[in-house]
Design an enzyme around this catalytic site. Structure first.
Site, short mmCIF file in Angstrom:
data_model
loop_
_atom_site.label_atom_id
_atom_site.label_comp_id
_atom_site.label_asym_id
_atom_site.label_seq_id
_atom_site.Cartn_x
_atom_site.Cartn_y
_atom_site.Cartn_z
CB SER A 62 -1.25 0.04 1.77
OG SER A 62 -1.44 1.12 1.15
CE1 TYR A 82 -4.02 -1.53 4.72
CE2 TYR A 82 -3.59 0.64 4.98
CZ TYR A 82 -3.86 -1.05 3.75
OH TYR A 82 -3.92 -1.37 2.79
#
Length: 247
Positions: free
Chosen positions: A142, A155
């Site tokens: 990501s 995250y």
């Protein structure tokens, strides 16, 4: 040139979102698909869809946080197709929350899936890839693994972990064993993730961010690009973001 024809790819989190988009894009290149997900009904429906359109695909319900289930998935691929060429490590969770809210359950879920799940699947496919002295492991990372937002600390930490482990894999597995390892780093993608955030403030922030999101199919095309390379070429990390995303 198509280097993917008849390759066998295991894709986790394949019943929807980026996993499903990756499977569809790879199927168009003649890849044989072993789709895995924890959502049994969703997985069965997706595989039935693929097969109805002529794709050579099978599915296996798998909880990647369980090492035994992950190993069973790798065996299933070998038993079904006699080969295991590619792992797309995709199953993941993105849950936003503020630190002050101490949403420990969300933190633990992300650690279990985004870190332990990836490691379990790598441990599951690596013996076969080492034996055949070839293979390709593509870890879904990501942009959050490149920079950190205040409501995405855990995250982001999980995706920094993915970046670090993949670079280590590249230096060892690629250089010494011919097993390629790389990452795709999506920006904001509309996969329905915003509605899964349990923390009310985090969900509000996620929905606002999702307004600029691009399609999972955009990432599917990136997955094909990263994997459809000759054996002496590795795409280390490919960042794909919405044009209007400013981070």
């Amino acid at each position: 040139m198509n280097y993917l024809d008849q390759k066998v790819v295991v894709i986790t989190g394949a019943s929807s979102g980026l996993g499903a988009a990756s499977a569809r894009a790879l199927a168009a290149c003649g890849v044989r698909i072993v789709a895995a997900a924890i959502d049994g009904p969703g997985l069965n429906a997706f595989v039935a869809d693929l097969r109805a359109s002529g794709v050579d695909a099978v599915g296996k319900v798998t909880d990647v946080t369980d090492l035994d289930e992950s190993r069973a998935l790798a065996r299933f691929a070998m038993d079904t197709y006699g080969a295991l060429d590619i792992l797309v490590n995709n199953a993941g969770l993105m849950l936003f929350s503020n630190w002050a809210d101490m949403v420990v359950n969300d933190w633990n879920k992300m650690i279990d899936v985004n870190i332990k799940g990836y490691l379990n699947m790598i441990a599951a496919v690596l013996p076969q890839m080492l034996e055949q002295k070839s293979g390709h492991i593509l870890n879904m990372a990501s942009v959050a693994g490149h920079q950190v937002g205040e409501a995405a600390g855990v995250y982001s930490a999980s995706k920094f972990f993915v970046q670090a482990m993949t670079e280590s894999m590249r230096k060892e597995l690629g250089v010494k064993h011919g097993i390629r390892a790389g990452t795709i780093s999506p920006g904001v993608i509309n996969t329905g993730w915003a509605d899964k955030v349990e923390d009310p403030e985090g969900r509000k922030a996620a929905r606002a961010l999702n307004k600029i999101a691009i399609s999972p199919d955009d990432i599917g095309r990136a997955v094909v690009y990263a994997l459809n390379q000759p054996a002496n070429v590795t795409v280390n990390d490919l960042i794909v973001s919405p044009t209007r995303q400013d981070w």
